[in-house]
Design a protein around this motif. Structure first.
Motif, PDB file in Angstrom:
ATOM      1  N   HIS A   1       0.777  -1.277  -0.003  1.00 43.47           N
ATOM      2  CA  HIS A   1      -0.022   0.062  -0.022  1.00 43.47           C
ATOM      3  C   HIS A   1       0.857   1.267  -0.177  1.00 43.47           C
ATOM      4  O   HIS A   1       0.318   2.500  -0.094  1.00 43.47           O
TER       5      HIS A   1
ATOM      6  N   TRP B   1      -5.978   4.656  -0.688  1.00 46.08           N
ATOM      7  CA  TRP B   1      -5.601   3.432   0.259  1.00 46.08           C
ATOM      8  C   TRP B   1      -6.828   3.677   1.231  1.00 46.08           C
ATOM      9  O   TRP B   1      -7.421   2.570   1.639  1.00 46.08           O
TER      10      TRP B   1
ATOM     11  N   PHE C   1      -9.097   0.557   2.922  1.00 51.28           N
ATOM     12  CA  PHE C   1      -8.428   0.027   3.839  1.00 51.28           C
ATOM     13  C   PHE C   1      -9.576  -0.417   5.008  1.00 51.28           C
ATOM     14  O   PHE C   1     -10.255   0.334   5.499  1.00 51.28           O
TER      15      PHE C   1
END
Length: 396
Positions: free
Chosen positions: A97, A105, A109
């Motif tokens: 990442h 991200w 996430f």
């Protein structure tokens, strides 16, 4: 004092600022007082100050879900949890990442290492999310937002380890055996992690940020929790850590370190920046010298267990595999009956155990750094977690 101690610890450049009784003394060795040093994790309280400014402006509520701002994956997360390391998030970002933007991200996430709000576990991703939260609300990049909201109003000229800001950033050094000191001039860390460690400032700059807003962030959020910030501090507020009755934060980078302690009641403060791997040892020497002059500064030793007594046999249930997100720790028994720690499958440290299931982990690398930790137990004294430098990992 600074020049003498910096030479003793082979630190090429350092800055020290002491504020006591309303008077301030500033010193620099090997560099000017305006030079910018990488702050490492001391960046986190600055990100926290930006979040708290948005709270004060009514843009955020500390205890509201972040689903509205960041999407459904973040329904169980709150600003309070991010800033106090109690959101249950992993300790580190996954390597795959690191090249993503914060927006991409955050949109994917969905990791959760522990139940939110139940325990402390130091988390870089928590502050990456906090930085992205600032970006979403302000419409600015994290760097522009902290510059506009936090740094410039305090008279601080922004600088960042990535080179932005127009100020030269001091390079780190590795102090090795045989009186050898090596300059470390590698690239800065991943850009995505800037809100957790991307600032570069002078010691005087850091002192300028210790205002009334900082004092309002000094409300211990983890008091009474079964698992607190052992190995890092005595408590944790909204960005700042508690060291006895003092508050502050530490930050280490590639051959650099930065340290700050302040008393929100008296206004007394100490700030040190150093550009060598021996900076933490210099910090301890500075605190000892200040104590000899009557200024006893609160601290939480990260490499030793004062008053621990003699080593004891390790807990029988300690060996096993422990995980925190993508981080995998293996604790094994050595041929001599001690314990060894492997990090992601690679031998990392030898553990010396003391009473209370506590231990000191000494790295097997050339740096030979030491960190304190403990085994956390549950019903029947079964070992359920291991905690090293405030990072908690669950036993499989």
């Amino acid at each position: 004092m600074l020049a003498e101690l910096a030479e003793r610890h082979r630190v090429p450049a350092a800055q020290l600022v002491v504020r006591r009784g309303g008077a301030t003394e500033s010193s620099a060795a090997g560099v000017t007082s305006r030079a910018a040093f990488p702050l490492g994790s001391l960046t986190k309280p600055v990100t926290a100050k930006a979040v708290m400014a948005l709270v004060a402006d009514g843009e955020l509520d500390l205890d509201e879900s972040l689903e509205e701002q960041l999407g459904p994956l973040h329904r169980s997360r709150t600003p309070r949890g991010l800033l106090s390391h109690t959101a249950g998030l992993p300790a580190t970002l996954r390597e795959e990442h690191e090249n993503l933007t914060r927006a991409r991200w955050a949109a994917r996430f969905d990791e959760e290492a522990f139940p939110p709000g139940a325990q402390f576990s130091y988390s870089n991703p928590g502050y990456v999310l906090a930085g992205h939260l600032v970006e979403v609300i302000t419409g600015m990049s994290w760097a522009d937002a902290v510059s506009t909201i936090v740094l410039e109003p305090s008279g601080v000229v922004p600088a960042f380890t990535a080179g932005a800001g127009g100020r030269e950033v001091v390079a780190g050094h590795s102090v090795q055996s045989g009186h050898r000191t090596v300059v470390l001039d590698g690239p800065p860390g991943p850009a995505i992690e800037a809100p957790a460690g991307g600032l570069a400032l002078s010691a005087e700059d850091v002192l300028a940020l210790l205002d009334a807003d900082s004092a309002r962030m000094c409300d211990d959020q983890v008091a009474g929790m079964a698992v607190g910030p052992f190995g890092l501090a005595d408590g944790w507020g909204l960005g700042w850590a508690r060291y006895q009755t003092w508050w502050g934060h530490d930050g280490t980078g590639d051959g650099t370190s930065a340290h700050v302690r302040f008393d929100p009641v008296t206004g007394d403060a100490v700030v040190l920046t150093a550009n060598a791997s021996t900076g933490p040892a210099l910090w301890r020497s500075v605190l000892e010298r200040l104590a000899g002059r009557g200024m006893v500064v609160g601290d939480h030793p990260f490499s030793s267990l004062p008053g621990a007594g003699d080593p004891v046999p390790p807990p029988a249930a300690a060996p096993g595999r422990y995980v925190n997100g993508g981080l995998v720790l293996d604790v094994t028994t050595t041929s001599g009956g001690g314990l060894a720690l492997a990090l992601d499958g690679r031998p990392y440290a030898a553990l010396t155990c003391f009473s209370g299931h506590r231990f000191v982990a000494e790295e097997l690398t050339s740096a030979r750094m030491a960190y304190t930790g403990r085994f956390v137990t549950g019903p029947g004294d079964a070992v359920t977690h291991v905690q090293i430098s405030g990072r908690l990992s669950r036993k499989l």
